[in-house]
Design an enzyme around this catalytic site. Structure first.
Site, PDB file in Angstrom:
ATOM      1  CE  LYS A  32      -1.707   1.049   4.004  1.00 61.19           C
ATOM      2  NZ  LYS A  32      -0.991   2.271   4.410  1.00 61.19           N
ATOM      3  CB  THR A  33       3.661   2.356   2.184  1.00 66.89           C
ATOM      4  OG1 THR A  33       2.918   2.132   3.379  1.00 66.89           O
ATOM      5  CG2 THR A  33       4.510   3.602   2.342  1.00 66.89           C
ATOM      6  CG  ASP A 217      -2.222   5.625   4.137  1.00 66.61           C
ATOM      7  OD1 ASP A 217      -2.735   4.583   3.674  1.00 66.61           O
ATOM      8  OD2 ASP A 217      -1.170   5.621   4.809  1.00 66.61           O
ATOM      9  CD  GLU A 218      -3.803   2.681   7.243  1.00 66.14           C
ATOM     10  OE1 GLU A 218      -4.789   1.949   7.021  1.00 66.14           O
ATOM     11  OE2 GLU A 218      -2.677   2.230   7.509  1.00 66.14           O
ATOM     12  CD  GLN A 248      -4.755  -4.008   7.495  1.00 66.26           C
ATOM     13  OE1 GLN A 248      -3.902  -3.627   8.285  1.00 66.26           O
ATOM     14  NE2 GLN A 248      -4.508  -4.169   6.199  1.00 66.26           N
ATOM     15  NE  ARG A 600      -0.462  -5.670  11.159  1.00 65.60           N
ATOM     16  CZ  ARG A 600      -0.606  -5.090   9.977  1.00 65.60           C
ATOM     17  NH1 ARG A 600       0.221  -4.150   9.587  1.00 65.60           N
ATOM     18  NH2 ARG A 600      -1.579  -5.460   9.157  1.00 65.60           N
TER      19      ARG A 600
END
Length: 742
Positions: A32-33, A217-218, A248, A600
């Site tokens: 994603k980043t 983002d997010e 998430q 994670r």
């Protein structure tokens, strides 16, 4: 454009779709980043001026990392991109436009402590007692209302009972107090831009022209206020790109609304959707477990995560006797991994649902000399000694900041008592003055003693002196001079205790931080420094270079990754967290929270559960979480751990006893105390099937063979402490324990 070769085909398509609304559903570990940073770099490479790009994130850490990557891709011109957190970017806009809303550009940003203090004063004025509801709870209600864009008037109209009506009045007083103090709280940094754009369409048009491309983002974590302000800014050009993962979405308690991402395609009918489904982070086994879990959620967008990574080891489930045993087993697993795989301690993260769970983990790590970092403890800028110095700086910047002034006026002690302050505040209310203006006119308050009036006047002279020095000294020189004159460091040093020396070091560190900020920002202002520190998050302050085990809540872990992850307390009532019952939407969020924790992990995953855990000061048996059956226990390698054995015969010498064993002995004494004073001692009372006596051996269907070490009560109330061979010490109610002779 050669950098596009670093992306897979779907990522490339998502990066190149520049015009119109775009939603990128980015599964865990799917890059994603990278897609966000490459999209910004691609915009700049296509000729879009960097200053026309606004990218909104949820942490400064994420923003800084992305900006550095973009600079590496397209050069220094990328530094003109507006990239940062929602709060920092809109604080920047509000600094420019504050006068249009009736604020000075030097407005103060109140943190949660400031807000609680201000709300407490408003409650006193309204007559709402802390016995009825705490200031913290009122703050939470007000914050929720602001995030839903509900005004004080609307809140009062929606009130369903007397308490809500009172909170509505406090809300209205709080809004007035903030404005009078030239202050905004965190929620205002999102709400005030909406108010600005609604009241001043020309200003909104100015920012439409400025920001032609918007990235968020997010997006699954946005609340209504964030959603609305983004919608306003993107209204003209519609070049909005949102990136997120509904699986998430874990911040409903902060007002996040998962519907923002679930309904994006309905709100923007012309939008394109791209699904990033290749996971680059985790092994196949870890990804399989995550997928098995999350498929039980009803509210979700379809995606099928996959990976080319190796299969990896099976995830492990540590089946522990209690929370202390859980800590020891996690430590043991870490030690084994370090020895077998030559891993560093920073490769490990232990995640938990509630902050209280860290205590038993910390105890074990501390006693065994294992360094650890807690992310989400008391933040540096929230420590008392730091807030005291910062409060002085805030008063110097903004004389209307009543909360900061009330914090500083009697620090260091000037002999100004609560009664005198109440008289001063009453005078300020009667004359409609700020607290500082009331201090300047203290001679008009006849009921305050002359000695105290003199102290207040000296405080005013001190503040005015440093206001005048601002233009003549650097931030660093100004702060150091002020701290020296207040003799803060001197007093800590004279006290000489370990606590005071720690505070001395913290103040020195603050002075270093101000010097560093001045070096990095030659044109930086004191207002800019205060704004930056007020918006620092737990993750921003985390020292990733330190070789230590990381302890953090599952909420704090989002966006991070570790080679080895432990998730402790996978038990009903804890994960999922609830008291009596739980509704479907809340259960789905808890499931997403565990999903976040699982994803994670890069190489290895350990889950742990305890059969008994101390919660709310009492020992209670715990049931395995329903999430374990959803994952499928056949996918987990269950490790039955052995409780810590203890000798109970007399007072054996402590020499040669390991710390773990000594702790066990202390625990048994604690267990014995648990039964003390509850009822007379009836050791040896007979039961229906066989006689239970201290020292006899019994058999339990779950815990196996054990020795009775303590008996209390009789009949249905009989309790026993049993030291089991394989599970250590347990306290049982005989009526339900179904013990057999062994």
């Amino acid at each position: 454009m050669s950098f596009l070769r670093d992306l897979n085909p779907v990522q490339q398509d998502a990066v190149k779709a520049l015009n119109g609304p775009v939603m990128i559903i980015a599964g865990a570990g799917s890059g994603k980043t990278r897609v966000l940073t490459y999209r910004v770099a691609y915009l700049i490479s296509c000729g879009v001026p960097p200053y026309q790009v606004l990218a909104l994130t949820f942490t400064n850490k994420a923003a800084n990392e992305m900006k550095e990557r973009i600079v590496r891709l397209v050069g220094q011109k990328a530094s003109d991109v507006w990239m940062g957190t929602f709060h920092s970017m809109f604080a920047r806009i509000l600094r420019k436009e504050a006068p249009l809303l009736g604020y000075d550009r030097s407005f103060t940003i109140y943190d949660s402590d400031d807000s609680h203090s201000a709300v407490r004063r408003c409650m006193e004025r309204i007559g709402l007692s802390a016995q009825q509801i705490t200031a913290q709870a009122v703050c939470s209600r007000i914050s929720g209302a602001k995030n839903q864009l509900i005004s004080p008037i609307e809140y009062a109209q929606l009130a369903s009972d007397f308490l809500d009506e009172k909170i509505g009045l406090v809300y209205g007083e709080y809004v007035k107090l903030l404005h009078r103090s030239n202050a905004m709280d965190f929620d205002d940094l999102l709400v005030k831009p909406i108010e600005l754009f609604q009241k001043h369409p020309d200003i909104l048009q100015k920012y439409h022209h400025r920001f032609k491309f918007l990235l968020v983002d997010e997006f699954q974590d946005t609340n209504r206020a964030q959603y609305e302000v983004v919608k306003q800014l993107s209204k003209e050009h519609q070049n909005i790109c949102v990136v997120g993962d509904d699986a998430q979405s874990i911040y409903a308690f902060r007002g996040a609304d998962i519907r923002n991402i679930l309904d994006f395609a309905n709100d923007y009918p012309a939008s394109q959707t791209f699904r990033l489904e290749q996971n680059y982070r985790s092994t196949k086994n870890i990804l399989t477990i995550a997928d098995c879990l999350i498929k039980f959620n009803v509210d979700q967008l379809k995606k099928d995560l996959w990976t080319d990574n190796p299969m990896g080891e099976s995830a492990k489930l540590l089946d522990c006797s209690d929370d202390r045993d859980e800590g020891h087993q996690i430590l043991s697993a870490i030690q084994n991994e370090v020895a077998a795989e030559q891993r560093g301690l920073k490769d490990f993260a232990v995640l938990y649902r509630t902050n209280a769970q860290s205590r038993s983990l910390e105890d074990v790590f501390r006693r065994n000399g294992v360094p650890y970092i807690i992310v989400g403890g008391i933040r540096f800028y929230e420590r008392k000694e730091i807030k005291d110095v910062l409060a002085y700086l805030r008063v110097i910047v903004n004389l209307k900041d009543d909360e900061s002034l009330l914090r500083t006026i009697n620090y260091p002690v000037r002999g100004i008592g609560d009664t005198s302050m109440e008289k001063l505040l009453e005078f300020a209310r009667e004359k409609n003055l700020t607290v500082f203006d009331a201090c300047v006119r203290v001679n008009e308050v006849g009921s305050i003693q002359d000695r105290i009036k003199k102290a207040i006047q000296q405080f005013c002279v001190f503040v005015q002196k440093y206001i005048s020095l601002r233009s003549k000294m650097s931030m660093s020189e100004l702060t150091r001079s002020m701290v020296d004159e207040l003799e803060i460091l001197k007093s800590y040093k004279e006290e000489g205790s370990a606590e005071s020396m720690g505070r001395w070091e913290n103040v020195q560190e603050l002075l270093s931080a101000i010097t560093e900020f001045g070096d990095e920002h030659p044109d930086g202002t004191l207002e800019a420094f205060l704004e930056e520190v007020s918006l620092v998050s737990d993750i921003d302050a985390w020292d990733v270079s330190r070789n230590a085990v990381t302890l953090m809540t599952l909420h704090a872990s989002k966006g991070l990754e570790f080679p080895v992850v432990f998730i402790s307390g996978v038990e009903e009532g804890l994960l999922p967290f609830y008291t009596n019952s739980i509704e479907r939407q809340a259960l789905e969020e808890e499931r997403r929270l565990l999903y976040v924790g699982i994803t994670r992990a890069q190489s290895k995953l350990f889950l742990s559960k305890a059969q008994m855990r101390y919660r709310f000061g009492e020992a209670a048996f715990a049931s395995p979480s329903r999430f374990l059956s959803e994952i499928g226990e056949e996918k987990l390698e269950v490790i039955q751990t052995r409780g810590h054995r203890t000798s109970f015969s007399g007072s054996a010498p402590t020499k040669g006893i390991t710390p773990a064993r000594r702790v066990s002995e202390q625990k048994v004494r604690k267990e014995e105390q648990f039964f003390a004073d509850e009822s007379p001692d009836y050791e040896g009372e007979s039961q229906e099937t066989f006689e239970i006596k201290q020292g006899t051996y019994v058999q339990h269907e779950m815990f196996g063979r054990g020795k009775v070490v303590r008996i209390n009560g009789k009949g249905d109330a009989m309790k026993v402490v049993v030291d089991f061979d394989d599970f250590g010490v347990k306290n049982l109610l005989v009526k339900f324990a179904r013990l057999r002779a062994s």
